[in-house]
Design a protein around this motif. Structure first.
Motif, PDB file in Angstrom:
ATOM      1  N   THR A   1      -6.867   4.609  -5.098  1.00 54.97           N
ATOM      2  CA  THR A   1      -5.720   5.523  -5.136  1.00 54.97           C
ATOM      3  C   THR A   1      -4.749   5.142  -4.197  1.00 54.97           C
ATOM      4  O   THR A   1      -3.518   4.884  -4.465  1.00 54.97           O
ATOM      5  N   LEU A   2      -5.134   4.734  -3.075  1.00 54.64           N
ATOM      6  CA  LEU A   2      -4.208   4.634  -1.855  1.00 54.64           C
ATOM      7  C   LEU A   2      -3.439   3.109  -1.915  1.00 54.64           C
ATOM      8  O   LEU A   2      -2.525   2.998  -1.737  1.00 54.64           O
ATOM      9  N   LEU A   3      -4.534   2.075  -2.294  1.00 51.96           N
ATOM     10  CA  LEU A   3      -3.585   0.580  -1.964  1.00 51.96           C
ATOM     11  C   LEU A   3      -2.582   0.373  -2.942  1.00 51.96           C
ATOM     12  O   LEU A   3      -1.651  -0.214  -2.769  1.00 51.96           O
ATOM     13  N   PRO A   4      -2.695   0.944  -4.339  1.00 49.88           N
ATOM     14  CA  PRO A   4      -1.421   0.530  -5.258  1.00 49.88           C
ATOM     15  C   PRO A   4      -0.060   1.040  -4.410  1.00 49.88           C
ATOM     16  O   PRO A   4       0.977   0.634  -4.663  1.00 49.88           O
ATOM     17  N   ARG A   5      -0.193   2.318  -3.798  1.00 48.57           N
ATOM     18  CA  ARG A   5       0.905   2.717  -2.957  1.00 48.57           C
ATOM     19  C   ARG A   5       1.635   2.110  -1.969  1.00 48.57           C
ATOM     20  O   ARG A   5       2.647   2.110  -1.411  1.00 48.57           O
ATOM     21  N   TYR A   6       0.466   1.163  -1.335  1.00 50.57           N
ATOM     22  CA  TYR A   6       0.887   0.616  -0.067  1.00 50.57           C
ATOM     23  C   TYR A   6       0.415  -0.850   0.098  1.00 50.57           C
ATOM     24  O   TYR A   6      -0.607  -1.201   0.447  1.00 50.57           O
ATOM     25  N   PRO A   7       1.180  -1.678  -0.725  1.00 50.25           N
ATOM     26  CA  PRO A   7       0.926  -3.069  -0.951  1.00 50.25           C
ATOM     27  C   PRO A   7       0.703  -4.010   0.407  1.00 50.25           C
ATOM     28  O   PRO A   7      -0.058  -5.233   0.433  1.00 50.25           O
ATOM     29  N   ASP A   8       1.196  -3.580   1.663  1.00 53.27           N
ATOM     30  CA  ASP A   8       0.703  -4.405   2.813  1.00 53.27           C
ATOM     31  C   ASP A   8      -0.039  -3.854   3.354  1.00 53.27           C
ATOM     32  O   ASP A   8      -0.597  -4.460   4.632  1.00 53.27           O
ATOM     33  N   ILE A   9      -1.151  -2.938   3.005  1.00 54.84           N
ATOM     34  CA  ILE A   9      -2.284  -2.822   3.631  1.00 54.84           C
ATOM     35  C   ILE A   9      -3.297  -3.368   2.987  1.00 54.84           C
ATOM     36  O   ILE A   9      -3.706  -3.503   1.897  1.00 54.84           O
TER      37      ILE A   9
END
Length: 296
Positions: free
Chosen positions: A115-123
């Motif tokens: 859930t998290l990674l698609p929202r924050y591509p630089d993580i």
């Protein structure tokens, strides 16, 4: 020579740049007398006059001008580097390293990352699955995921999963004509599939509790694994009884591929926790991951 205090050098840079004690003192937030004392002490330690003072102006000496030219760009680089770190802190970017066992990685960590990674591509996240109780400080991990009872003292521990239960299970093909299992002591007459902990090298002692009475049983059998997934596969193939987290075998029990035993001896216990060394300021990428896991 005694090592020079960096604050003294910053004071010198301010005076040499402003050519004025009043403006330099205001910039540094100190009194003029304190600033003058700092510069005189610096000159005394270096054994060189750095500034020529008159009633109207302050000018660097030859030594002072040389020191100013050498220090000024270096301090500018330091300020720029610190500012860049601040940008990383505030921006959701960077790499987070986490150690987790296979079960928590698949049931707790991955659903949160999905859930998290698609929202924050630089993580970026590096996950190392390991059943050992890893020293996250020595191995340079940002955090670890383990059962609450396994978290080392002194760590910050955040609950990230529901309570868990263990389940003793066996395939119908194994149970067949074998003796009934009514209490944990009956396990001694059965072929049980062992799980070995990598950290201490010990076999997992099956843990039971009923009516406030705790009981640990050291089981025996022909098979030993260091991975719960393989223990489950061996149980499904009828090679013995297994003791596994209930959610790992819930579908098998429902489909009657496995039968559950001693359920009244397997109470709930605290589930998985995310743990890390201190409450120091963490990068935003780490804070976002903690919050994603906490929400789950």
């Amino acid at each position: 020579m005694t090592r020079t205090n960096y604050n003294d050098l910053l004071a010198f840079l301010a005076v040499a740049r402003e050519r004025n004690f009043t403006r330099a003192a205001a910039q540094l937030g100190v009194s003029q007398s304190a600033l003058s004392h700092t510069l005189r002490a610096l000159e005394a330690r270096l054994g060189l006059r750095l500034l020529t003072r008159t009633t109207r102006s302050v000018m660097p000496t030859e030594a002072g001008e040389r020191l100013f030219r050498q220090l000024s760009p270096n301090y500018a680089d330091i300020d720029a580097s610190i500012a860049a770190l601040g940008d990383l802190r505030d921006r959701a970017a960077g790499t987070v390293r986490i150690t987790a066992n296979e079960h928590s990685a698949s049931t707790i960590l991955w659903p949160a990352l999905r859930t998290l990674l698609p929202r924050y591509p630089d993580i970026h996240v590096e996950v190392v699955t390991d059943s050992a109780l890893t020293d996250i400080v020595a191995e340079r991990f940002d955090a670890g995921i383990r059962l609450g009872e396994q978290v080392a003292k002194g760590m910050i521990a955040v609950p990230i999963g529901p309570p868990m239960r263990m389940a003793v299970v066996g395939a119908p093909s194994y149970l067949g004509e074998r003796p009934a299992v009514r209490t944990p002591r009956d396990l001694t007459s059965h072929d049980c599939i062992n799980l070995r902990f990598l950290t201490l090298g010990n076999l997992y002692a099956w843990e039971f509790e009923r009516d406030g009475h705790a009981l640990n049983v050291r089981v025996e059998g022909r098979l030993t694994f260091n991975n719960p997934r393989q223990v489950r596969e061996a149980a499904l193939d009828g090679f013995g009884l297994a003791c596994l987290p209930e959610d790992v075998v819930r579908a098998d029990i429902k489909a009657r591929r496995l039968r559950c035993l001693l359920s009244d001896w397997c109470p709930p216990f605290p589930g998985y926790h995310l743990y890390y060394p201190s409450r120091r300021q963490h990068p935003r990428a780490f804070a976002l991951l903690v919050e994603a896991l906490r929400r789950r």
